[in-house]
Design a protein around this motif. Structure first.
Motif, PDB file in Angstrom:
ATOM      1  N   MET A  68       0.852  -1.176   0.000  1.00 54.05           N
ATOM      2  CA  MET A  68       0.000   0.000   0.000  1.00 54.05           C
ATOM      3  C   MET A  68       0.896   1.237   0.000  1.00 54.05           C
ATOM      4  O   MET A  68       1.786   1.358   0.832  1.00 54.05           O
ATOM      5  N   PRO A  69       0.712   2.135  -0.944  1.00 51.92           N
ATOM      6  CA  PRO A  69       1.577   3.315  -1.045  1.00 51.92           C
ATOM      7  C   PRO A  69       1.299   4.331   0.056  1.00 51.92           C
ATOM      8  O   PRO A  69       0.191   4.443   0.572  1.00 51.92           O
ATOM      9  N   GLU A  70       2.340   5.056   0.407  1.00 53.92           N
ATOM     10  CA  GLU A  70       2.195   6.150   1.363  1.00 53.92           C
ATOM     11  C   GLU A  70       1.625   7.366   0.637  1.00 53.92           C
ATOM     12  O   GLU A  70       1.696   7.462  -0.590  1.00 53.92           O
ATOM     13  N   MET A  71       1.074   8.294   1.373  1.00 55.70           N
ATOM     14  CA  MET A  71       0.483   9.492   0.766  1.00 55.70           C
ATOM     15  C   MET A  71       1.539  10.314   0.028  1.00 55.70           C
ATOM     16  O   MET A  71       1.246  10.918  -0.996  1.00 55.70           O
ATOM     17  N   SER A  72       2.768  10.320   0.519  1.00 54.64           N
ATOM     18  CA  SER A  72       3.815  11.101  -0.142  1.00 54.64           C
ATOM     19  C   SER A  72       4.245  10.471  -1.465  1.00 54.64           C
ATOM     20  O   SER A  72       4.813  11.144  -2.324  1.00 54.64           O
ATOM     21  N   ASP A  73       3.981   9.172  -1.657  1.00 55.57           N
ATOM     22  CA  ASP A  73       4.337   8.487  -2.901  1.00 55.57           C
ATOM     23  C   ASP A  73       3.328   8.739  -4.007  1.00 55.57           C
ATOM     24  O   ASP A  73       3.634   8.539  -5.184  1.00 55.57           O
ATOM     25  N   ILE A  74       2.111   9.155  -3.648  1.00 54.71           N
ATOM     26  CA  ILE A  74       1.042   9.324  -4.633  1.00 54.71           C
ATOM     27  C   ILE A  74       1.129  10.733  -5.220  1.00 54.71           C
ATOM     28  O   ILE A  74       0.569  11.682  -4.692  1.00 54.71           O
ATOM     29  N   VAL A  75       1.895  10.842  -6.295  1.00 55.07           N
ATOM     30  CA  VAL A  75       2.036  12.100  -7.022  1.00 55.07           C
ATOM     31  C   VAL A  75       1.893  11.809  -8.514  1.00 55.07           C
ATOM     32  O   VAL A  75       2.111  10.684  -8.958  1.00 55.07           O
ATOM     33  N   SER A 125       4.666   4.939 -12.848  1.00 50.55           N
ATOM     34  CA  SER A 125       4.739   3.490 -12.669  1.00 50.55           C
ATOM     35  C   SER A 125       3.846   3.029 -11.518  1.00 50.55           C
ATOM     36  O   SER A 125       3.228   1.966 -11.600  1.00 50.55           O
ATOM     37  N   LEU A 126       3.739   3.810 -10.472  1.00 52.63           N
ATOM     38  CA  LEU A 126       2.842   3.478  -9.364  1.00 52.63           C
ATOM     39  C   LEU A 126       1.388   3.648  -9.788  1.00 52.63           C
ATOM     40  O   LEU A 126       0.546   2.791  -9.492  1.00 52.63           O
ATOM     41  N   LEU A 127       1.091   4.712 -10.504  1.00 59.05           N
ATOM     42  CA  LEU A 127      -0.286   4.986 -10.906  1.00 59.05           C
ATOM     43  C   LEU A 127      -0.809   3.967 -11.906  1.00 59.05           C
ATOM     44  O   LEU A 127      -2.007   3.686 -11.936  1.00 59.05           O
ATOM     45  N   GLY A 172      -6.413  -2.266 -18.313  1.00 59.81           N
ATOM     46  CA  GLY A 172      -5.903  -2.234 -19.675  1.00 59.81           C
ATOM     47  C   GLY A 172      -6.598  -1.250 -20.589  1.00 59.81           C
ATOM     48  O   GLY A 172      -6.014  -0.765 -21.555  1.00 59.81           O
ATOM     49  N   THR A 173      -7.859  -0.938 -20.290  1.00 61.16           N
ATOM     50  CA  THR A 173      -8.595   0.001 -21.139  1.00 61.16           C
ATOM     51  C   THR A 173      -8.478   1.445 -20.660  1.00 61.16           C
ATOM     52  O   THR A 173      -9.016   2.345 -21.292  1.00 61.16           O
ATOM     53  N   GLY A 174      -7.803   1.676 -19.543  1.00 60.37           N
ATOM     54  CA  GLY A 174      -7.602   3.034 -19.049  1.00 60.37           C
ATOM     55  C   GLY A 174      -8.522   3.437 -17.921  1.00 60.37           C
ATOM     56  O   GLY A 174      -8.481   4.573 -17.462  1.00 60.37           O
ATOM     57  N   LYS A 175      -9.369   2.508 -17.461  1.00 64.55           N
ATOM     58  CA  LYS A 175     -10.289   2.834 -16.364  1.00 64.55           C
ATOM     59  C   LYS A 175      -9.573   2.716 -15.017  1.00 64.55           C
ATOM     60  O   LYS A 175      -8.743   1.836 -14.821  1.00 64.55           O
ATOM     61  N   ILE A 176      -9.929   3.600 -14.103  1.00 63.65           N
ATOM     62  CA  ILE A 176      -9.360   3.573 -12.757  1.00 63.65           C
ATOM     63  C   ILE A 176     -10.099   2.513 -11.949  1.00 63.65           C
ATOM     64  O   ILE A 176     -11.325   2.466 -11.935  1.00 63.65           O
ATOM     65  N   LYS A 220      -6.804   7.771   0.392  1.00 63.72           N
ATOM     66  CA  LYS A 220      -5.772   7.413  -0.574  1.00 63.72           C
ATOM     67  C   LYS A 220      -6.362   7.186  -1.954  1.00 63.72           C
ATOM     68  O   LYS A 220      -5.736   7.503  -2.963  1.00 63.72           O
ATOM     69  N   GLN A 221      -7.575   6.639  -2.020  1.00 58.69           N
ATOM     70  CA  GLN A 221      -8.226   6.432  -3.316  1.00 58.69           C
ATOM     71  C   GLN A 221      -8.478   7.767  -4.018  1.00 58.69           C
ATOM     72  O   GLN A 221      -8.261   7.894  -5.214  1.00 58.69           O
ATOM     73  N   ARG A 222      -8.925   8.772  -3.260  1.00 59.41           N
ATOM     74  CA  ARG A 222      -9.131  10.102  -3.836  1.00 59.41           C
ATOM     75  C   ARG A 222      -7.814  10.689  -4.335  1.00 59.41           C
ATOM     76  O   ARG A 222      -7.757  11.320  -5.389  1.00 59.41           O
ATOM     77  N   ALA A 223      -6.738  10.477  -3.569  1.00 58.55           N
ATOM     78  CA  ALA A 223      -5.431  10.995  -3.968  1.00 58.55           C
ATOM     79  C   ALA A 223      -4.941  10.308  -5.241  1.00 58.55           C
ATOM     80  O   ALA A 223      -4.380  10.959  -6.130  1.00 58.55           O
ATOM     81  N   VAL A 224      -5.181   8.996  -5.354  1.00 58.07           N
ATOM     82  CA  VAL A 224      -4.785   8.261  -6.559  1.00 58.07           C
ATOM     83  C   VAL A 224      -5.577   8.754  -7.761  1.00 58.07           C
ATOM     84  O   VAL A 224      -5.009   8.998  -8.834  1.00 58.07           O
ATOM     85  N   GLN A 225      -6.878   8.921  -7.597  1.00 55.95           N
ATOM     86  CA  GLN A 225      -7.705   9.400  -8.698  1.00 55.95           C
ATOM     87  C   GLN A 225      -7.274  10.789  -9.155  1.00 55.95           C
ATOM     88  O   GLN A 225      -7.179  11.057 -10.353  1.00 55.95           O
ATOM     89  N   LYS A 226      -6.990  11.656  -8.213  1.00 56.42           N
ATOM     90  CA  LYS A 226      -6.559  13.009  -8.542  1.00 56.42           C
ATOM     91  C   LYS A 226      -5.225  12.988  -9.274  1.00 56.42           C
ATOM     92  O   LYS A 226      -5.030  13.697 -10.270  1.00 56.42           O
TER      93      LYS A 226
END
Length: 58
Positions: A1-8, A13-15, A21-25, A37-43
């Motif tokens: 599970m990624p840390e909040m500071s890793d989600i940029v 490669s993390l994202l 495969g089709t580009g959907k989150i 964290k899900q909101r941060a990944v989506q953003k």
């Protein structure tokens, strides 16, 4: 599970792990992330897409 500071938007490669495969989150049930964290990944994914670092669709 990624840390909040890793989600940029620059960490493509993390994202890529949270996009299928089709580009959907992937949803929270598939990723196993909490809501914050899900909101941060989506953003970050949307920001990377708008800057051209990730494709919108494959």
């Amino acid at each position: 599970m990624p840390e909040m500071s890793d989600i940029v938007y620059k960490n493509v490669s993390l994202l890529q792990q949270f996009v299928d495969g089709t580009g959907k989150i992937h949803g929270r049930r598939q990723t196993g992330l909490d809501a914050k964290k899900q909101r941060a990944v989506q953003k970050a994914i949307k920001q990377a897409r708008s800057l051209g670092l990730m494709p919108f669709k494959v």
